[in-house]
Write an enzyme that holds these catalytic residues in place. Structure first.
Site, PDB file in Angstrom:
ATOM      1  N   CYS A  54      -3.399  -4.960  -2.599  1.00  0.00           N
ATOM      2  CA  CYS A  54      -2.652  -6.137  -3.011  1.00  0.00           C
ATOM      3  C   CYS A  54      -3.526  -7.076  -3.824  1.00  0.00           C
ATOM      4  O   CYS A  54      -4.750  -6.946  -3.837  1.00  0.00           O
ATOM      5  CB  CYS A  54      -2.117  -6.893  -1.783  1.00  0.00           C
ATOM      6  SG  CYS A  54      -1.066  -5.916  -0.718  1.00  0.00           S
ATOM      7  N   GLY A  91       0.875  -4.935  -4.230  1.00  0.00           N
ATOM      8  CA  GLY A  91       1.607  -6.100  -3.767  1.00  0.00           C
ATOM      9  C   GLY A  91       0.954  -7.358  -4.306  1.00  0.00           C
ATOM     10  O   GLY A  91      -0.211  -7.348  -4.718  1.00  0.00           O
ATOM     11  N   ASN A  94      -2.545 -12.231   0.365  1.00  0.00           N
ATOM     12  CA  ASN A  94      -1.766 -11.033   0.055  1.00  0.00           C
ATOM     13  C   ASN A  94      -0.507 -11.035   0.920  1.00  0.00           C
ATOM     14  O   ASN A  94      -0.350 -11.870   1.813  1.00  0.00           O
ATOM     15  CB  ASN A  94      -2.621  -9.784   0.297  1.00  0.00           C
ATOM     16  CG  ASN A  94      -2.885  -9.540   1.768  1.00  0.00           C
ATOM     17  OD1 ASN A  94      -3.097 -10.470   2.526  1.00  0.00           O
ATOM     18  ND2 ASN A  94      -2.891  -8.277   2.178  1.00  0.00           N
ATOM     19  N   CYS A 144       0.731  -9.554   3.484  1.00  0.00           N
ATOM     20  CA  CYS A 144       0.689  -9.530   4.955  1.00  0.00           C
ATOM     21  C   CYS A 144      -0.276 -10.535   5.557  1.00  0.00           C
ATOM     22  O   CYS A 144      -0.396 -10.638   6.780  1.00  0.00           O
ATOM     23  CB  CYS A 144       0.353  -8.129   5.435  1.00  0.00           C
ATOM     24  SG  CYS A 144       1.706  -6.968   5.185  1.00  0.00           S
ATOM     25  N   GLU A 173      -3.643 -10.906   5.659  1.00  0.00           N
ATOM     26  CA  GLU A 173      -4.992 -10.659   6.164  1.00  0.00           C
ATOM     27  C   GLU A 173      -6.075 -10.905   5.128  1.00  0.00           C
ATOM     28  O   GLU A 173      -7.263 -10.892   5.464  1.00  0.00           O
ATOM     29  CB  GLU A 173      -5.115  -9.228   6.712  1.00  0.00           C
ATOM     30  CG  GLU A 173      -5.245  -8.139   5.675  1.00  0.00           C
ATOM     31  CD  GLU A 173      -3.915  -7.672   5.131  1.00  0.00           C
ATOM     32  OE1 GLU A 173      -3.883  -6.689   4.377  1.00  0.00           O
ATOM     33  OE2 GLU A 173      -2.884  -8.294   5.471  1.00  0.00           O
ATOM     34  N   GLY A 224      -0.062   0.525  10.051  1.00  0.00           N
ATOM     35  CA  GLY A 224       1.022   1.287  10.663  1.00  0.00           C
ATOM     36  C   GLY A 224       1.037   2.749  10.282  1.00  0.00           C
ATOM     37  O   GLY A 224       1.071   3.643  11.139  1.00  0.00           O
TER      38      GLY A 224
END
Length: 793
Positions: free
Chosen positions: A85, A114, A265, A267, A269, A433
């Site tokens: 990202c 992303g 980014n 998500c 992190e 994930g």
């Protein structure tokens, strides 16, 4: 892949196996994939053959897991980025800059990256635009344009787009930003987060007024607590916007002397400066436990140290081996060479060491393991700097004064002072994930295990389906060691039995040894009281987190995908008086009827006709939507479009036939609205009723959405908090206050609560594979069956 679960083999074949454009495998085995990646990352070394075996060894044991972009793209020769990202450049407050950045975003997403953007630089809605004699439309109107662009790039064949939008807590449009996702279908390609400052948190604590300001001009003032409660109520009800403690991020940044951060980014992190790039990889802690489940169970620290050194070198090489969508991104990455080395399998490693997630022993182990990774990563980077040179913007005195560097072991600081350091920042904990599923379904990132076993339905080559059990890595090892009937020890806690407070404690422990940030979701039970929920965010701030994400099942995010509970049948209604016209009841939002065959058309159907005027057409368009009544409820059955303008005849006939076929099949048809509203016309859209509509098809989608709300298939747009949420904040069901009008939620920590309190987090139906195994964790929707993820690789 002997000994590896079937799900892991399927994930490899679907996502990471190198294949031709026609789908023919080039990687014959997973070992071929490891060799491809190891060879590509060693190719930038002075002696590639010396390093390739070390890289292969770390990969082939599943002990080091590079992010999915690296696994899928390295060594393929394809024009893709190996970075997950990016945070894009600062948007200047003029139309030319805005659309130049839109182009950059499209080019970045086309290569699979992303993006994150801070929209705080855009003037608020209604502010004068000097020299034009008009009023500004505000940052949210341009976010709508970005949202349409992202949908268009995705529909052209790329992976699902992911974007993060941030807005400062003192921006005059902050309330509209908080409310944005209250409108169904709006900004679906964005995660939203509020940039919360230390000054704002102090104002909330002291109940002071809070000015909303742009370019030095105070637009209005409100109570800080009212704004904070608005954010809290939104995330309680809708799971967005997030909260990012932006001052803490900048104060603790190793590079605070050369950059200012205002976005992350998608998500969360990786807080990044303009054009900053997100490079991720994870140490699989579950693969490093010795004597699992024994009294002597422990992490192999010597192997961990060696693995960290190899991983840092591999990730540093990615900076040189990767392509970049934009030259500005390449310059930024090479000037600072930041990497994000993290972990996965933490919860499984704790289980193997007989430690309960969230307990004192687990917190101590987490700090010890991540502290080792922190020190060894900085040590390895300093030694690479001695060999290859430090990152170009390294300033010895300024860098050594950074809080995270000051917390390192003395011998590591001495190494950095002598040689410099190759990578400005080194640690981050990302969503893992899919790669965790690939690594024999170990627990994801620092999340607890969501479910120890579940069933998934697998489509076979002959068209039949086979049901197979998917189980967690540590759970499978326990059963193999102690047998299928052995009771699980009490340290086998999962997301359903943990309190939000236990989540927070673990995230805070990890954050103390992470120089970037952490992607994590704190699952909260549906019946968690609002005041307790609000305490989660206060604890997140007080314990040093840089931001946090909560998820609580609710009527908005869970209305379609969550299975409804059975209720006792209602008493039979009283008969209608003779001659009275029976009213057709509205449908219940989220109620779904599934059928095995299309319905036959009755002779007569109730319906409505809507008139739409599109600026490019000389004639109006008339859209008729007829409904069918089932079980006393109305839902759409067919659509007709008529107009004197014959230019649209062919595609409108085709469109109405396809939509009608979907409606007649039943099921959840709300996606029709989402897909139509996502269509972006490259010739330009139009402003309708004060809102930008990106295409005529999107306008048709608006009409269908309006009709679905009228008959009750979708919730009304002016619905504020669900009734349960209103009860929780002490409001009467039909007396919603102005402060309730919110849109979504953020990041948090939880108040005292017993384990297992309330309703457990529920898996939902995956939009890709259809399995009821979609969970919210690490700030993303992740499917336990097929590896689908909304915002991660």
């Amino acid at each position: 892949m002997p000994g590896i679960a079937a799900i892991s083999q399927q994930i490899w074949d679907m996502k990471y196996r190198f294949k031709t454009a026609e789908g023919e495998p080039i990687d014959g085995t997973v070992e071929d994939s490891w060799r491809r990646v190891a060879r590509a990352l060693a190719s930038v070394e002075a002696e590639p053959c010396a390093w390739e075996p070390h890289f292969y060894d770390a990969l082939s044991s599943f002990e080091f897991l590079p992010a999915g972009r690296i696994l899928a793209g390295a060594g393929t020769g394809r024009s893709v980025t190996l970075f997950n990202c990016f945070v894009m450049g600062r948007i200047e407050d003029d139309l030319g800059s805005i659309f130049a950045h839109l182009r950059e975003a499209a080019l970045t997403m086309q290569q699979g990256g992303g993006i994150g953007y801070d929209f705080s630089t855009l003037r608020p809605k209604g502010a004068p635009v000097r020299g034009v004699g008009a009023d500004a439309s505000g940052p949210l109107s341009f976010m709508d344009v970005w949202d349409s662009m992202c949908r268009t790039i995705m529909s052209a064949g790329a992976r699902r787009g992911a974007m993060m939008a941030t807005l400062r807590c003192d921006h005059p449009d902050i309330e509209a930003f908080i409310d944005a996702k209250r409108e169904p279908g709006r900004l679906r390609m964005f995660n939203l987060s509020v940039l919360v400052t230390d000054a704002f948190m102090e104002a909330v604590k002291e109940d002071r007024p809070w000015p909303l300001v742009f370019e030095g001009h105070v637009f209005r003032t409100l109570r800080a607590r009212d704004l904070w409660d608005r954010i809290m109520q939104a995330t309680y009800a809708y799971a967005e916007p997030g909260v990012i403690f932006i001052d803490r991020i900048n104060d603790k940044n190793n590079l605070r002397y050369v950059e200012d951060i205002s976005a992350t980014n998608p998500c969360g992190e990786q807080p990044l400066p303009p054009y900053g790039a997100c490079l991720l990889g994870s140490i699989n802690l579950a693969a490093l436990v010795l004597d699992p489940f024994e009294e002597t169970a422990r992490l192999d620290v010597a192997r961990l140290k060696a693995l960290v050194a190899t991983a840092v070198r591999m990730m540093d090489n990615v900076v040189d081996a990767s392509r970049f969508p934009l030259e500005e991104q390449a310059r930024e990455a090479r000037a600072k060479r930041r990497i994000g080395l993290g972990v996965t399998g933490l919860a499984d490693a704790l289980l193997l060491c007989r430690l309960r997630y969230g307990g004192e022993g687990a917190v101590a182990a987490t700090e010890a393991w991540l502290g080792t990774i922190q020190n060894e990563a900085y040590r390895a980077s300093a030694l690479i700097a001695a060999e290859k040179g430090p990152f170009p913007l390294y300033d010895r005195d300024a860098y050594l004064a950074a809080p995270m560097v000051q917390a390192l072991d003395e011998d590591v600081r001495e190494l950095i002072g002598r040689h410099g350091i190759r990578n400005a920042l080194l640690t981050s904990i990302a969503p893992t994930g899919t790669i965790s599923l690939f690594a024999d379904n170990v627990s994801s990132g620092i999340e607890p295990v969501f479910s120890y076993r579940y069933e998934r339905s697998v489509l076979m080559p002959d068209g039949t389906r086979r049901t197979e059990e998917v189980s967690d890595h540590a759970y499978r090892l326990f059963r193999a060691k102690f047998g299928p009937d052995a009771p699980l020890p009490d340290y086998f806690a999962d997301a359903q039995t943990l309190s939000p407070q236990e989540h927070v404690v673990m995230q805070a422990a990890a954050q103390r040894h992470v120089d970037s940030s952490i992607s994590k979701t704190i699952n909260c039970p549906e019946d968690l009281p609002f005041e307790t929920f609000k305490d989660v965010y206060g604890q997140a701030y007080e314990t040093g987190c840089k931001g946090c994400t909560t998820y609580r099942p609710n009527a908005v995010t869970g209305s379609v995908l969550t299975v409804k509970k059975e209720e006792a049948p209602a008493a039979s209604p009283a008969p209608e008086p003779a001659g009275a016209e029976a009213a057709v009841p509205r449908g219940e939002p989220g109620a779904v009827v599934y059928m095995t065959r299309p319905l036959d058309r009755p002779e007569a159907l109730p319906g409505e006709t809507y008139k739409v005027r599109w600026p490019d057409s000389d004639h109006a368009m008339y859209i008729t939507i007829n409904d069918i009544v089932e079980g006393g409820r109305r839902r759409p059955f067919e659509v007709f479009i008529n107009s004197k303008n014959m230019e649209h005849y062919a595609w409108t006939v085709a469109l109405t036939r396809m939509i009608s076929a979907v409606f007649r099949r039943g099921g959840d048809v709300s996606f029709v609205v989402e897909e139509l509203k996502a269509v972006f016309d490259p010739r330009g859209g139009a402003w309708m009723n004060g809102r930008y509509v990106p295409s005529l098809l999107a306008a048709i989608g608006d009409v269908i959405e309006r009709h679905m709300k009228t008959v009750g298939v979708l919730p009304e747009q002016d619905t504020l908090l669900p009734e349960a949420a209103r009860r929780a904040v002490g409001e009467a069901p039909h007396a919603a206050s102005h402060a309730e009008a919110e849109g979504q939620g953020g990041h948090q920590h939880a108040g005292p609560q017993t384990a297992g309190q309330g309703e457990a987090p529920r898996a939902q139906q995956c939009p890709k594979c259809g399995q009821p195994t979609l969970i919210r964790q690490e700030g993303c929707d992740s499917c336990l069956s097929c590896g689908y993820s909304k915002c991660s690789g």
